[in-house]
Every structure is written in structure tokens, then in C-alpha cells.
Write a protein that holds these residues in place. Structure first.
Motif: not given
Length: 384
Positions: A28, A61, A63, A90-91, A94-98
Motif C-alpha cells: 500500500e 495494480d 484493482n 497517487i491522488k 489517499s492511498s493505492k494498493k499494489y
């Protein structure tokens, strides 16, 4: 049509649905700033994971299952990959998952935008570039030529800027042109040119030790090691003979890297013999404007038929202050950032923006880039 140079690199592509593998790790990436972020490189440790010879690490990614451009690196050159790097988008706040996983290896060609190499055909330069900027510095043969009064040498540990205005690699092309026509890369044929004078100045990001009111610095690098080239990063090591700063013996080893999408090279320098070090930007004709704010310095100047911005950025812990040093000595006038040496090293970023490349068109745009860069390195993306 732009010509892109391709180098062979082993990449992995999608595994078919019936060959899914379990991920090694869920990653993350968190952005705590109120700005969208891209072209920032994150590193993930892969040193404890094992792969068979038919597989390669990849980042997906979570998602979309889309593969993200990545690069594996053997940082200590022991024959085993240590990290995988990639640049997430990344916005703000916020966070993003990989997913870190593996796939069957297939050989393909991808553009190696982040590239560096030793250049024996031009004495013994070491040059590096990405899709936005290029640099070089000078080796022991060039130094000895000057010391032996042989024409064509260079005595300097300063950093030269190659003003490219295309996003494809130009180092090999420009050096080849120069072997056929000496001085060819000093003329702009549409890709840019080398018209940045370094001499014995600090160029764009060379270091010096200040003792009393004088500055001292090393001579040319004595050896090099290339660590990696690829789509995301190039990195290498330069070593120097111990040098004298008014009776203080200083040792210096530079770990240098340049990532895709950035105008600033990262310098991690191991130092012994001094508690502070000064990073310089050459003042050339002294007809430009200096500026500073917290942990960056900038010099924006008229430059032939265009304009040029130089800059240095570091984190809060290293930055002390800045000073404009002007002297009648040739090439010795520099704008310095004075930095603390912490635990035997200093880390900073230095580079340039050329108006003719259309990356930055005004001093304000260049300084905004440095401010933004400063904010980001002082608040790095978090890998969870």
C-alpha cells in the motif's frame, strides 16, 4: 518521428488466467500531501524472496491487475537483486494498493530512458541521462592530460549539464557525432547541445569544503561502478582520491542516481574529515538571479539565446543556509548551499531546467518545481 534507442532488458508480461500465482506481498502506497503525485520512485525490498530462473518480479495494480513499469536492482552488486522500484500515481491525501508477484520471463525490448555509462571514447567522461536532462563529469585521464599540459583534458569534479530537448536518449548519439566531428555536440541540431561551461566551477551540484572564507574541492573521479540502467532509474558510484581542504583530509564517494521524469539527480555522498559540505551552482557570467527558501537554492540566468535554471534541493535535516560566493578567480564564483554531514553522509538533489526544452519557461515555474520537489522529499510516499 522521434527515434528511440532500445536496449535489451528482461521484462515480464501478463500470465494467462489459468497460471495465476500468489503474490509475495501486498503493498500500500500512501500520500499524506494535499497534492496528486507521480514520477516519484518507491522501493520494495525483494532480497528475501526466491525465484526460479524462468520467472521475474512484477508489480500489479491490485484493482485493475495492470502491470506497472518496474525495475529490479542489485544495489550492492553481489549478484542478487535487492529491490524492485516503480512510480505509482497517487491522488492527494489517499492511498493505492499494489501486488508484488512474479510471472514467467519473456525477453523483450523496452526503452531505457534512464541510462549511464563510462565514455572512454571522449577521454574518460562518465555521463548519465533520463527523459528530461543529461549530465556528465570527468575522470583521471582527463585530469592527467591537464597536469601534463596535453590539449583536450579537463580538471574538474564539477557536474556538467547537457541541455537536451527531446525525451529519447542522446548520450550515445552525441558522443558518436563528436568522434566524427570534434565539437559536434556544441551545436544544436534540434535535440539540444552542450553549451554549459563548467571549468573548475562546481557546475550544477558539485561539492566543496569551506574553511574560513575559502572553498576547497576534489579533483576528477578515479574509478566508477555502474549499478543499473532501465526504464525507471540509472545509478552508479564514483570514487575520488582523498583531498586537502587547508590541512583537513577529506574522503569522498558519490552514489548517484537519476529517475524517470525528474530534472534533479540524487547524490548520496559518503564523507569523512568534515562536518559540513557546500553544494555549488556555477554563476557563469553572474548576470542571473539567486533565490532560496528553507531547503533549496536556485539560480536562473540568461543563457545564450534562452534562459536556464539550476537548482539544489535537500531535506530539512541537512540544510544549514546559503551564500553567494563571488570572486575574480576564473570559474570560482558559485552559489552555495551549506549542508550538515550526518552520520558520515549527505543527501541532496541537483539539476537544471532549460527554457528552450519547454519544460520551464519562467523563473517562477522553475522555483515552483523546486518548492514542490522539496515538499515531496520532506514528506515521502509511505510504503506500507
Amino acid at each position: 518521428m522521434k527515434k528511440i534507442i532500445f536496449l535489451s532488458l528482461t521484462l515480464s508480461f501478463f500470465i494467462s488466467c489459468d497460471k495465476k500465482t500468489e503474490p509475495f506481498s501486498n503493498i500500500e502506497i500512501k500520500n499524506n500531501l494535499n497534492v496528486d503525485r507521480e514520477f516519484e520512485t518507491v522501493e520494495v525490498d525483494i532480497s528475501t524472496y526466491q525465484l526460479d530462473e524462468k520467472s521475474s518480479f512484477v508489480i500489479l495494480d491490485e484493482n485493475t491487475n495492470e502491470e506497472i513499469i518496474s525495475q529490479v536492482i542489485d544495489n550492492n552488486l553481489d549478484g542478487k537483486n535487492d529491490i524492485i522500484i516503480f512510480q505509482p500515481k497517487i491522488k492527494a491525501n489517499s492511498s493505492k494498493k499494489y501486488l508484488l508477484t512474479s510471472k514467467e520471463t519473456t525477453k523483450d525490448s523496452v526503452p531505457v530512458y534512464c541510462y549511464s555509462r563510462f565514455v572512454p571514447e571522449r577521454t574518460d567522461d562518465y555521463a548519465w541521462e533520463n527523459n528530461r536532462v543529461a549530465f556528465r563529469t570527468y575522470g583521471p585521464v582527463a585530469q592527467k592530460m591537464v597536469e601534463d599540459s596535453i590539449p583536450g583534458g579537463t580538471l574538474s569534479s564539477g557536474i556538467d549539464a547537457w541541455l537536451k530537448r527531446v525525451d529519447y536518449p542522446i548520450i550515445n548519439k552525441w558522443y558518436k557525432k563528436n568522434t566524427l566531428d570534434i565539437g559536434a555536440y556544441h551545436k544544436d541540431s534540434g535535440e539540444g547541445l552542450d553549451n554549459f561551461h563548467v571549468g573548475s566551477s562546481r557546475g550544477v551540484g558539485g561539492i566543496a569544503a569551506k574553511v574560513d572564507t575559502s572553498f576547497y574541492f576534489s579533483k576528477n573521479f578515479t574509478s566508477y561502478k555502474t549499478i543499473t540502467t532501465g526504464p525507471v532509474r540509472t545509478s552508479f558510484i564514483l570514487t575520488y582520491v582523498n583531498w586537502d581542504a587547508n590541512g583537513k583530509e577529506i574522503s569522498e564517494t558519490k552514489y548517484i542516481s537519476l529517475d524517470y521524469g525528474q530534472n534533479l539527480t540524487r547524490y548520496e555522498i559518503e564523507l569523512d574529515g568534515t562536518d559540513t559540505i557546500s553544494v555549488g551552482l556555477t554563476l557563469h557570467k553572474q548576470d542571473g538571479k539567486t533565490s532560496t527558501n528553507n531547503n533549496w537554492i536556485s539560480y536562473w540566468e540568461p543563457f545564450d539565446d534562452s534562459e536556464l535554471g539550476q537548482g539544489m534541493v535537500t531535506t530539512d535535516a541537512y540544510f544549514i543556509d546559503s551564500e553567494k560566493y563571488v570572486t575574480s578567480k576564473v570559474d570560482q564564483s558559485n552559489y552555495f548551499a551549506n549542508l550538515r554531514v550526518i552520520d558520515g553522509k549527505v543527501i541532496y538533489y541537483a539539476g537544471f531546467g532549460w527554457k528552450k526544452s519547454n519544460q520551464f519557461t519562467t523563473q517562477k515555474e522553475w522555483e515552483n518545481y523546486l518548492k514542490d520537489f522539496s515538499k515531496k522529499i520532506n514528506n515521502p510516499l509511505k510504503v506500507l
